[in-house]
Scaffold this active site. Structure first.
Site, PDB file in Angstrom:
ATOM      1  N   ASN A  60       0.826  -1.199   0.000  1.00  0.00           N
ATOM      2  CA  ASN A  60       0.000   0.000   0.000  1.00  0.00           C
ATOM      3  C   ASN A  60       0.872   1.265   0.000  1.00  0.00           C
ATOM      4  O   ASN A  60       2.049   1.217  -0.302  1.00  0.00           O
ATOM      5  CB  ASN A  60      -1.025  -0.014   1.133  1.00  0.00           C
ATOM      6  CG  ASN A  60      -2.373   0.511   0.686  1.00  0.00           C
ATOM      7  OD1 ASN A  60      -2.477   1.630   0.196  1.00  0.00           O
ATOM      8  ND2 ASN A  60      -3.415  -0.292   0.846  1.00  0.00           N
ATOM      9  N   ARG A  61       0.266   2.403   0.350  1.00  0.00           N
ATOM     10  CA  ARG A  61       0.913   3.697   0.127  1.00  0.00           C
ATOM     11  C   ARG A  61       1.572   4.262   1.383  1.00  0.00           C
ATOM     12  O   ARG A  61       1.063   4.107   2.491  1.00  0.00           O
ATOM     13  CB  ARG A  61      -0.113   4.705  -0.402  1.00  0.00           C
ATOM     14  CG  ARG A  61      -0.591   4.393  -1.811  1.00  0.00           C
ATOM     15  CD  ARG A  61      -1.677   5.351  -2.264  1.00  0.00           C
ATOM     16  NE  ARG A  61      -2.011   5.117  -3.666  1.00  0.00           N
ATOM     17  CZ  ARG A  61      -2.886   4.204  -4.081  1.00  0.00           C
ATOM     18  NH1 ARG A  61      -3.519   3.443  -3.191  1.00  0.00           N
ATOM     19  NH2 ARG A  61      -3.124   4.027  -5.364  1.00  0.00           N
ATOM     20  N   HIS A  86       3.424  -0.175  -2.642  1.00  0.00           N
ATOM     21  CA  HIS A  86       3.661  -1.617  -2.789  1.00  0.00           C
ATOM     22  C   HIS A  86       5.130  -1.987  -2.956  1.00  0.00           C
ATOM     23  O   HIS A  86       5.487  -2.888  -3.714  1.00  0.00           O
ATOM     24  CB  HIS A  86       2.863  -2.168  -3.968  1.00  0.00           C
ATOM     25  CG  HIS A  86       1.383  -2.212  -3.756  1.00  0.00           C
ATOM     26  ND1 HIS A  86       0.808  -2.432  -2.523  1.00  0.00           N
ATOM     27  CD2 HIS A  86       0.353  -2.070  -4.642  1.00  0.00           C
ATOM     28  CE1 HIS A  86      -0.513  -2.430  -2.647  1.00  0.00           C
ATOM     29  NE2 HIS A  86      -0.819  -2.205  -3.916  1.00  0.00           N
ATOM     30  N   HIS A 155      -1.783  -9.822  -3.603  1.00  0.00           N
ATOM     31  CA  HIS A 155      -2.568  -8.860  -4.378  1.00  0.00           C
ATOM     32  C   HIS A 155      -3.368  -9.559  -5.487  1.00  0.00           C
ATOM     33  O   HIS A 155      -3.386  -9.114  -6.630  1.00  0.00           O
ATOM     34  CB  HIS A 155      -1.634  -7.806  -4.982  1.00  0.00           C
ATOM     35  CG  HIS A 155      -2.294  -6.491  -5.271  1.00  0.00           C
ATOM     36  ND1 HIS A 155      -3.228  -6.319  -6.270  1.00  0.00           N
ATOM     37  CD2 HIS A 155      -2.160  -5.270  -4.686  1.00  0.00           C
ATOM     38  CE1 HIS A 155      -3.625  -5.062  -6.298  1.00  0.00           C
ATOM     39  NE2 HIS A 155      -2.988  -4.396  -5.345  1.00  0.00           N
ATOM     40  N   TYR A 157      -6.539 -10.553  -7.650  1.00  0.00           N
ATOM     41  CA  TYR A 157      -7.829 -10.021  -8.089  1.00  0.00           C
ATOM     42  C   TYR A 157      -8.768 -11.205  -8.316  1.00  0.00           C
ATOM     43  O   TYR A 157      -8.472 -12.104  -9.104  1.00  0.00           O
ATOM     44  CB  TYR A 157      -7.700  -9.258  -9.404  1.00  0.00           C
ATOM     45  CG  TYR A 157      -6.986  -7.939  -9.333  1.00  0.00           C
ATOM     46  CD1 TYR A 157      -7.691  -6.733  -9.332  1.00  0.00           C
ATOM     47  CD2 TYR A 157      -5.593  -7.883  -9.312  1.00  0.00           C
ATOM     48  CE1 TYR A 157      -7.030  -5.515  -9.310  1.00  0.00           C
ATOM     49  CE2 TYR A 157      -4.928  -6.671  -9.288  1.00  0.00           C
ATOM     50  CZ  TYR A 157      -5.652  -5.488  -9.283  1.00  0.00           C
ATOM     51  OH  TYR A 157      -4.995  -4.280  -9.260  1.00  0.00           O
ATOM     52  N   ASP A 225     -11.738   1.827  -2.721  1.00  0.00           N
ATOM     53  CA  ASP A 225     -10.300   1.598  -2.558  1.00  0.00           C
ATOM     54  C   ASP A 225      -9.866   2.142  -1.208  1.00  0.00           C
ATOM     55  O   ASP A 225      -9.117   3.110  -1.119  1.00  0.00           O
ATOM     56  CB  ASP A 225      -9.505   2.250  -3.691  1.00  0.00           C
ATOM     57  CG  ASP A 225      -8.045   1.804  -3.712  1.00  0.00           C
ATOM     58  OD1 ASP A 225      -7.716   0.825  -3.024  1.00  0.00           O
ATOM     59  OD2 ASP A 225      -7.237   2.434  -4.423  1.00  0.00           O
ATOM     60  N   GLN A 262      -7.908  -4.179   2.645  1.00  0.00           N
ATOM     61  CA  GLN A 262      -8.151  -3.193   1.599  1.00  0.00           C
ATOM     62  C   GLN A 262      -9.113  -3.796   0.587  1.00  0.00           C
ATOM     63  O   GLN A 262      -8.799  -4.802  -0.057  1.00  0.00           O
ATOM     64  CB  GLN A 262      -6.846  -2.811   0.906  1.00  0.00           C
ATOM     65  CG  GLN A 262      -6.980  -1.683  -0.113  1.00  0.00           C
ATOM     66  CD  GLN A 262      -6.728  -0.307   0.482  1.00  0.00           C
ATOM     67  OE1 GLN A 262      -6.351  -0.191   1.646  1.00  0.00           O
ATOM     68  NE2 GLN A 262      -6.913   0.737  -0.307  1.00  0.00           N
ATOM     69  N   GLU A 290      -7.263  -7.239   0.230  1.00  0.00           N
ATOM     70  CA  GLU A 290      -5.857  -7.365   0.614  1.00  0.00           C
ATOM     71  C   GLU A 290      -5.703  -7.212   2.122  1.00  0.00           C
ATOM     72  O   GLU A 290      -5.885  -6.121   2.668  1.00  0.00           O
ATOM     73  CB  GLU A 290      -5.027  -6.294  -0.084  1.00  0.00           C
ATOM     74  CG  GLU A 290      -5.164  -6.253  -1.595  1.00  0.00           C
ATOM     75  CD  GLU A 290      -4.775  -4.895  -2.152  1.00  0.00           C
ATOM     76  OE1 GLU A 290      -3.621  -4.479  -1.936  1.00  0.00           O
ATOM     77  OE2 GLU A 290      -5.634  -4.239  -2.784  1.00  0.00           O
TER      78      GLU A 290
END
Length: 327
Positions: A60-61, A86, A155, A157, A225, A262, A290
């Site tokens: 993440n950020r 990430h 991660h 999907y 998000d 997340q 996540e």
């Protein structure tokens, strides 16, 4: 390499310690690949969406890419505008991992040297994928020789129909609160209640129901998000979320001993290359759940902290458990 039992068939890759496919039978007995992925290594090397990968050293950020460890400021590489995302320019998703295969599991190993992406400390990581009945269990294990931060996730999907968009698939998140984001998807430090907002997934809700809402958290991200705080977190493994498709009858439950999850509704997948089976990957072709420590967590003392000291062990679990809605 492939793991297979009576319930699941999982393909894994040494590149990024990545989940390439998870094949489950739907309610009609048809085998369905429920994750996004690619059919060539070159596409994984080119991709920028982290599809299926192990991400770190910090997922993440991180705002402005700045972290403070033992009173020293480290400037991490910024690969998401002015922010670190990430793991940086060449994160764990872009590394070849060593592997070891057993009957029902695969272990992946990676040594992240001191200074990689400007993180302090040598970090040795083991990611183990294990099949147990109808579950794929992921264990992230790491040790360091110097205090650092460690926040790993997977991660993947998901698309529980195997094709099309996920807007009609339903998600339930076992959380009363989420971390508020600014317009750059960076947490502000505020922890907000989901009550009377479109962020309330305490009951199952179709992903597409509020995805075009004017609510500022959704509007800023062109969909969902955010990080949700797992209810009654105490460091033990808990059910964090579930998702299901009434069309396929496939249900996914997610368990973890991490404090956050997340939910990302695949808002920026346009531009990805064509995926497996010749199926295009577009916005909302898949969703992520996540398990993680919170984004930008070092900026706020009220967030659980991801410091890993020399000699300590990082040991976190994510379980993807598949079921059928109908017998």
């Amino acid at each position: 390499m492939i793991l297979k039992n009576d319930f699941l068939e999982v393909e894994l890759s040494e590149y990024g310690a990545t989940i390439v496919s998870i094949i489950v039978e739907d309610k009609y007995g048809k085998k369905t690949d429920v994750v996004l992925g690619y059919d060539t290594l070159d596409k994984y090397k080119r991709q920028t969406k982290y599809i299926g990968a192990t991400v770190g050293r910090c997922c993440n950020r991180i705002k402005n890419g700045k972290i403070k460890v033992k009173n020293k400021i480290y400037q991490l590489n910024c690969n998401d505008g002015e922010n670190h995302l990430h793991g940086g320019n060449i994160g764990f998703d872009k590394k070849f991992w060593q592997s070891n295969r057993t009957d029902n599991s695969v272990e992946f190993f990676y040594h992240s040297p001191d200074g990689e992406e400007n993180y302090p400390g040598n970090l040795n990581i083991t990611v183990t994928y294990t099949l147990k009945n109808n579950s794929l269990i992921i264990n992230h294990y790491a040790i360091t020789d110097k205090e650092t931060i460690c926040n790993l996730t997977n991660h993947t999907y998901f698309n529980l129909n195997g094709k099309g968009d996920v807007l009609g698939q339903k998600v339930q998140i076992f959380s009363n609160n989420y971390t508020e984001n600014d317009k750059y998807s960076i947490p502000t430090g505020n922890i907000n209640s989901v009550t009377n907002t479109v962020m309330d997934f305490r009951r199952p809700k179709a992903i597409g129901k509020d995805i075009n809402s004017d609510f500022y958290q959704v509007k800023n991200s062109k969909g969902f998000d955010n990080n949700w705080i797992i209810k009654n977190f105490n460091g033990e493994i808990k059910k964090a979320a579930r998702a299901f498709s009434e069309e396929s009858g496939i249900e996914l439950e997610i368990y973890t001993n991490l404090p956050g999850i997340q939910f990302y509704s695949g808002n920026y997948l346009n531009g990805a290359e064509v995926g497996k089976y010749g199926i295009p990957i577009k916005n909302h072709s898949g969703f992520c759940l996540e398990c993680q420590h919170f984004p930008n967590l070092l900026a706020y003392k009220n967030f659980p902290q991801p410091y890993l000291k020399a000699g300590e062990v990082y040991d976190k679990t994510i379980e993807y458990r598949f079921k059928h809605l109908y017998p």
